[in-house]
Design an enzyme around this catalytic site. Sequence first.
Site, PDB file in Angstrom:
ATOM      1  CE  LYS A 134      -3.831   2.002   2.761  1.00  8.75           C
ATOM      2  NZ  LYS A 134      -4.602   1.856   4.016  1.00  8.75           N
ATOM      3  CB  SER A 142      -8.111   3.627   3.068  1.00  4.59           C
ATOM      4  OG  SER A 142      -7.220   3.049   4.004  1.00  4.59           O
ATOM      5  CB  SER A 166      -8.142   0.691   5.921  1.00  5.05           C
ATOM      6  OG  SER A 166      -8.883   1.856   5.768  1.00  5.05           O
TER       7      SER A 166
HETATM    8  N1  GLN Z   1     -12.937   4.160   6.643  1.00  4.74           N
HETATM    9  C1  GLN Z   1     -12.310   4.607   7.865  1.00  4.74           C
HETATM   10  C2  GLN Z   1     -11.868   6.039   7.681  1.00  4.74           C
HETATM   11  O1  GLN Z   1     -12.171   6.581   6.688  1.00  4.74           O
HETATM   12  C3  GLN Z   1     -11.145   3.726   8.202  1.00  4.74           C
HETATM   13  C4  GLN Z   1      -9.964   3.968   7.353  1.00  4.74           C
HETATM   14  C5  GLN Z   1      -8.783   3.161   7.749  1.00  4.74           C
HETATM   15  O2  GLN Z   1      -8.897   2.112   8.406  1.00  4.74           O
HETATM   16  N2  GLN Z   1      -7.615   3.639   7.383  1.00  4.74           N
HETATM   17  O3  GLN Z   1     -11.241   6.606   8.505  1.00  4.74           O
END
Ligand code: GLN
Length: 484
Positions: free
Chosen positions: A72, A147, A171
């Site tokens: 990532k 994400s 994420s």
């Molecule tokens: N969807 C959550 C956010 O937008 C979690 C994102 C993540 O785990 N990095 O913060």
Amino acid sequence: MDLASLTVTELREQLRTRAASPLEALDAIERRIAAVDPLIHGYLHRDLDQARALAASADVSLLLGGVPIAIKDVLNVRGQPCTCASKILRGYVAPYDATAIARLRAAGAIPFGRTNMDEFAMGSSTENSSVCTTSNPWDLTRIPGGSSGGSAAVVAAGEAYAALGSDTGGSIRQPAALCGCVGLKPTYGRVSRFGLVAFASSLDQIGPFSKTVRDSALLLNAISGQDPQDSTSVAQPVPDFTAALGSDLKGIRLGMPKEYFIEGIDPQVDAAVRAAIKQCENLGAEIVEVSLPHTDYAVAVYYILATAEASANFARFDGVRYGHRAANPANLLDHYGRTREEGFGPEVKRRIILGTYVLSSGYYDAYYLRAQKVRTLIRQDFTQAFERVDAIICPTSPEPAFKAGDRTGDPLKMYLADIFTIATNLAGNPGISIPCGFAAIEGAQLPIGLQLIGKPFEEAQLLSIAHAYEQSTPWHLRHPPLSR
Ligand code: GLN
């Protein structure tokens, strides 16, 4: 045989017995990427020369010797771009390896490509990337989750043997569920965060995406352990996470949290998860109803604490040290202001403003402090539930992958995509998502994820439960309908 279709475990066997070489493994993945990534858009960047040089000299006797791994775009890999899919880091090349990457390298793996993500890991659909959107391999009109949507999509589409992602509120697990692969968020402190670009430091954790539970155990073996560079990494012994795989579920107690089986869950998700729970019972597990009474507050608490931490962490993007810098500033304030105005996307700005607000004098007690207290209650919910059970079993996401564009206009609706994963980050426990079925929607077969949440630092047991379920079901063997 197409090498690209192998699991990490299978590929290792090929490499170790010299039936295939690391260069062939890399070439097979590159061919697959050339064939399908124009549809998926999972990768942002690959450095093939570097990867080929590493493959040519790889020591195949090591744990992950010669295995290419996708990364990532939030983890620093020396000599490769690290942009977090943000304009503000465009042009930034990592001068050092994150500890998780250094450990992958020490295990012989080749960190060879950068995967797409929501900008700075803020989002649930990968649509907040400043570069491009990534498609779900099971239905190209749908999102891969986020994400870490790029990492999940490339593993599911067979464009990577495995990948790393980060999980702040879901994420890793949510995109793994939506793309039909395995995604593991380790216990907070299990994996060093050194070299992971920080979003919310008390919640972020690095973990693997893979085709099977065994592969995730292998990757966790490589990246775990205390690190003097990260004071929140914990001095817990690192067992061989593959050692416990293969046991059945006799004597295992699984807790079904009643707050996670609520109205509003997609009926096909609900049915698949209930069938999975029944299957665990058939395998010998005892199913117990548990309660996590503060679940309702998790999303609100998360969006106060995560944004507060982000607003502090993001002060470092000032145009002086990294990446984008506004042209011809009139003075220092203008330099800061325009650099950040031009460099950050709308979701990142929204969160910096929200986080600054909840930390500001007069609101700190009402929001930030209050949220910290509720976080403690949420953590206690888990401690209490785990007095009665070995793991918690529930859906990963309330619904399968949604259509691209469906939620981009409604941030609050987007925030609810993580309703079942966020509390785990607030509590710090490990969680894994594994495939447990498919939903038939508008002619597409969309993967459904089963979430298992474990006790802190009990990933070995969590993986063993997940493995027992996985091996008794066919879901992990299905591939998306992209031409192979
Ligand atoms: N969807 C959550 C956010 O937008 C979690 C994102 C993540 O785990 N990095 O913060």
